[in-house]
Design an enzyme around this catalytic site. Structure first.
Site: not given
Ligand code: ATR
Length: 285
Positions: A71, A131, A21, A154
């Site tokens: 990034k 997260g 966007l 998390n």
């Molecule tokens: P970003 O850079 O966008 O923050 P990322 O580094 O992939 O993306 O982080 C995604 C976060 O979402 C992580 O904290 C992940 O939890 P884990 O650290 O346990 O992997 C969390 N996350 C993604 N899918 C999830 C799910 N289905 N249930 C619980 N936590 C989830």
């Protein structure tokens, strides 16, 4: 839009870029502020990143946004990186200088300005970050000198602990703590601002939420989901149903773009101008 010999080119480097966007934000801002510029998406493969940065500079591209997956990886190819971007460990905006591009991060200032534009008071609040990925880390660094307390909730506890330790070290005080997702019930006796940084609930999985227990939402005064597609996530619905205020990430997207536009053009975008762009963004979703 009239393109002529004086039109300046800006753009976005990422992969994929089809659904971005950002062109809507910047081309609308150009129209509103009467700047002779155009903003285009550029799909760049990881292996071509260095060449893309060099080529963009040689072509006279005045500024770029950077998105997934570049990034972090783009930093070695920049002439200089701003202190905040270095601390966050990610760059989303390149500003042209005589020697090369300087990298900035406008995501977190964007989130803060989005919150202020909705009259949201962050200072002195107890905040839960859902997260512990790259975005959660950046949010925690944005809040370390504003929030009263930061709790990172998390699934993988070690990741939350690592961020909390880093933030506390930087802040020189114990402001952040980590809690495993399964222990969310221990957080139910205070009122919170909750910032949802995971991709759970993102299109096409709109029915999902990280925590589905309605009791958790009773203590959320404000819920901020960084997802903007869908506009109303399941997390937001649960917050509203429990009596809290809920916001999506579209304003953060808007303001990260506005801050980049301001850096590139040395101008200030007013609240009224921002609102005009926001209306157009909503139409595009
Ligand atoms: P970003 O850079 O966008 O923050 P990322 O580094 O992939 O993306 O982080 C995604 C976060 O979402 C992580 O904290 C992940 O939890 P884990 O650290 O346990 O992997 C969390 N996350 C993604 N899918 C999830 C799910 N289905 N249930 C619980 N936590 C989830």
């Amino acid at each position: 839009m009239r393109i002529d010999g004086l039109t300046k080119t800006y753009g976005l480097m990422g992969n994929p870029v089809e659904h971005t966007l950002s062109p809507v934000i910047h081309n609308t801002l150009a129209e509103i502020t009467q700047k002779n510029l155009v903003y285009l998406p550029f799909q760049v493969e990881k292996k071509d990143l260095q060449n893309a940065v060099r080529g963009a500079f040689s072509l006279g591209i005045q500024g770029l946004n950077v998105t997934v997956p570049h990034k972090e990886n783009i930093m070695p190819y920049l002439y200089e990186t701003d202190e905040l971007a270095r601390r966050i460990g990610a760059v989303n905006t390149l500003v042209r200088t005589a020697e090369g591009y300087k990298g900035y991060n406008t995501d977190m200032p964007g989130l803060y300005r989005a919150m202020l534009s909705d009259d949201m008071i962050v200072d002195g609040r107890k905040v839960i970050i859902l997260g512990a990925g790259g975005v959660a880390r950046a949010v925690a660094f944005m809040l370390y000198d504003k929030a009263e307390k930061i709790i990172i909730l998390n699934r993988t506890l070690q990741k939350a602990e690592a961020i909390a330790a880093e933030v506390n070290d930087y802040a020189g005080k114990s402001i952040a703590g980590a809690v495993p997702l399964t222990s969310y019930t221990t957080l139910m006796n205070e009122k919170y601002l909750v910032i949802q940084t995971t991709n759970v609930g993102m299109y096409p999985h709109e029915e999902d939420a990280l925590i589905t227990d309605k009791n958790f939402y009773k203590n959320i005064q404000i819920g901020y989901d960084l997802i903007y597609n869908p506009k109303e996530t399941m997390f937001m619905k649960l917050v509203r149903e429990a009596g809290g205020q809920a916001y999506c990430g579209l304003k953060m997207l808007l303001y990260q773009g506005i801050i980049a536009f301001e850096l590139w053009n040395g101008c200030k975008i007013s609240k009224e101008q921002a609102d005009m762009v926001y209306e157009r963004l909503k139409e595009c979703l």
